[in-house]
Design an enzyme around this catalytic site. Structure first.
Site, PDB file in Angstrom:
ATOM      1  NE  ARG A  53       4.102  33.057  -1.367  1.00 21.78           N
ATOM      2  CZ  ARG A  53       4.307  32.684  -0.121  1.00 21.78           C
ATOM      3  NH1 ARG A  53       5.351  31.920   0.193  1.00 21.78           N
ATOM      4  NH2 ARG A  53       3.492  33.044   0.850  1.00 21.78           N
ATOM      5  NE  ARG A  97       2.132  40.106  -5.136  1.00 24.31           N
ATOM      6  CZ  ARG A  97       1.846  39.028  -4.398  1.00 24.31           C
ATOM      7  NH1 ARG A  97       2.802  38.211  -4.010  1.00 24.31           N
ATOM      8  NH2 ARG A  97       0.599  38.775  -4.043  1.00 24.31           N
ATOM      9  CG  ASP A 247       1.235  40.362   2.719  1.00 15.73           C
ATOM     10  OD1 ASP A 247       0.581  39.470   3.271  1.00 15.73           O
ATOM     11  OD2 ASP A 247       2.086  40.137   1.841  1.00 15.73           O
ATOM     12  CE  LYS A 258      -2.186  35.636  -0.413  1.00 15.56           C
ATOM     13  NZ  LYS A 258      -2.215  36.502  -1.632  1.00 15.56           N
TER      14      LYS A 258
HETATM   15  O1  MRU Z   1       0.469  36.617  -2.218  1.00 14.90           O
HETATM   16  P1  MRU Z   1       1.545  36.130  -1.295  1.00 14.90           P
HETATM   17  O2  MRU Z   1       1.781  34.671  -1.347  1.00 14.90           O
HETATM   18  O3  MRU Z   1       2.826  36.936  -1.454  1.00 14.90           O
HETATM   19  O4  MRU Z   1       0.971  36.460   0.142  1.00 14.90           O
HETATM   20  C1  MRU Z   1       1.720  36.098   1.259  1.00 14.90           C
HETATM   21  C2  MRU Z   1       1.011  36.322   2.518  1.00 14.90           C
HETATM   22  O5  MRU Z   1      -0.085  36.822   2.570  1.00 14.90           O
HETATM   23  C3  MRU Z   1       1.769  35.982   3.763  1.00 14.90           C
HETATM   24  O6  MRU Z   1       0.902  35.557   4.777  1.00 14.90           O
HETATM   25  C4  MRU Z   1       2.493  37.258   4.230  1.00 14.90           C
HETATM   26  O7  MRU Z   1       3.313  37.745   3.225  1.00 14.90           O
HETATM   27  C5  MRU Z   1       3.253  37.029   5.446  1.00 14.90           C
HETATM   28  S1  MRU Z   1       4.710  36.097   5.145  1.00 14.90           S
HETATM   29  C6  MRU Z   1       5.617  36.133   6.500  1.00 14.90           C
END
Ligand code: MRU
Length: 362
Positions: A53, A97, A247, A258
């Site tokens: 992830r 995703r 993201d 997130k």
């Molecule tokens: O659901 P996840 O764990 O994949 O979400 C990750 C995040 O929200 C991170 O903050 C984002 O991917 C930035 S990582 C450099």
């Protein structure tokens, strides 16, 4: 806990003898287990279930999976893959995703390169070798970009800064040095003595499990807080800076990250604490004008209703589980990238950075 250092060659996504091996992030920090995701179906499961992830890591994993699949198709048959094969594998991975745009960016890069190789009319063995090498090179490129953006980020970290971060934007999330955590790690190595408040990041607890693990391995002072404690700390003047990853960033700078990031940005704005995003350019989506067009992933509500498989509510209770939220551009003081720190007005600074980047790559 087995003592491994992720920045000494142990990456969340690695290749070994043509296989794609993931660190199973669902098991951290209590166990270090590996997951073989060489087969396309296994990689799709691994991305959906969050074995791997973090937007940049998902991108690297998907690029490797796509290239391994095309490689194996070529070697198993008597011809190179067709354009229909390329489209099918890309569509399958892209559907895993929806929010992190790095995924589509990475599969798009592999798609374009495979198409070019097909046009060149090379033999299937050469195709197989070149396409897998291309994705492996993307992994190396990632590391260099993380380090560059972390260097640019140093100018916004005051000495002895008390920093809040959310989720995990370190090596595990990026297959590299990290973005938000990369900036913090570089500041630590420079002797700037940052100390970090880590949001636990319910419901999946990437903060308490992954960010705490990375910071403690690096010897960076870190204090775990529940997501609802940031306001308390800011109100007591105990926070100097907020840095998170992203993201997907729209053309106007609105940034998806997130769930909980938006609340943190609003609190930071209210208390006059600078809020920064750190992200590589592969996280930008210039096709999307504003954050309202970013697709938000909704995950299984069991993630909210349970912790480690144990119910924390009532049988039959309803719950909501949006995995991301969007922070509007006016709450963001700057976006730290490998092309420097982008400042408002973002529509202009983002366009300029993306143009410079594609100029350098061509
Ligand atoms: O659901 P996840 O764990 O994949 O979400 C990750 C995040 O929200 C991170 O903050 C984002 O991917 C930035 S990582 C450099």
């Amino acid at each position: 806990m087995e003592a491994i250092k992720l920045d000494e060659g142990k990456m969340p996504v690695e290749t070994k003898d043509g296989k794609i091996i993931l660190i199973d992030q669902r098991k951290l920090p209590h166990a270090i287990e590996y997951f073989d995701a060489t087969e396309l179906e296994k990689m799709c499961f691994a991305i959906v279930d969050m074995v791997v992830r973090g937007a940049p890591s998902i991108g690297v994993a998907a690029a490797l999976a796509m290239s391994a699949h095309l490689r194996d198709l070529a070697l198993a048959g008597d011809r190179q893959p067709t354009l229909a094969d390329l489209d099918a594998v890309k569509a399958k991975l892209d559907a895993t995703r929806p929010t992190a745009v790095n995924l589509k960016w990475a599969t798009g890069e592999v798609h374009a390169h495979a198409k070019k190789l097909i046009k060149e009319g090379i033999g299937k063995e050469t195709f197989a070798e070149k396409i897998f090498q291309f994705a492996q090179d993307m992994l190396q490129d990632h590391l260099a970009r993380n380090k560059k953006l972390s260097e640019f980020g140093q100018s916004i970290v005051p000495e002895s800064a008390r920093v809040i971060t959310h989720c995990n934007a370190g090596s595990l999330a990026t297959c590299g040095w990290g973005t938000a955590l990369g900036v913090i790690k570089s500041a630590h190595l420079k002797g700037l003595n940052p100390r970090v408040f880590v949001d636990e990041t319910r419901p999946r607890n990437q903060g308490s499990k992954l960010t705490m693990w990375e910071l403690m391995q690096d010897g960076i002072p870190a204090t775990l807080i529940c997501d609802n404690m940031a306001g308390y700390l800011m109100n007591k003047n105990e926070v100097d800076l907020v840095i998170t990853g992203a993201d997907r960033i729209a053309a106007n700078g609105d940034s998806a990250n997130k769930i909980g990031t938006y609340s943190l940005a609003v609190l930071a704005h209210h208390h006059d604490v600078p809020f920064y995003i750190a992200a590589p350019l592969s996280t930008f989506d210039p096709e999307i004008a504003t954050g309202s067009q970013i697709p938000i992933e909704f995950r299984n509500t069991d993630e909210v209703l349970q912790i480690e498989g144990q119910s924390v509510s009532l049988q039959g209770a309803e719950a909501l589980n949006p995995a991301f939220d969007v922070t509007p551009n006016h709450l963001i003081k700057g976006i730290i990238t490998e092309q420097g720190i982008l400042r408002p007005p973002y529509t202009q600074s983002i366009k300029e950075a993306l143009d410079r980047n594609s100029g350098e790559r061509n």
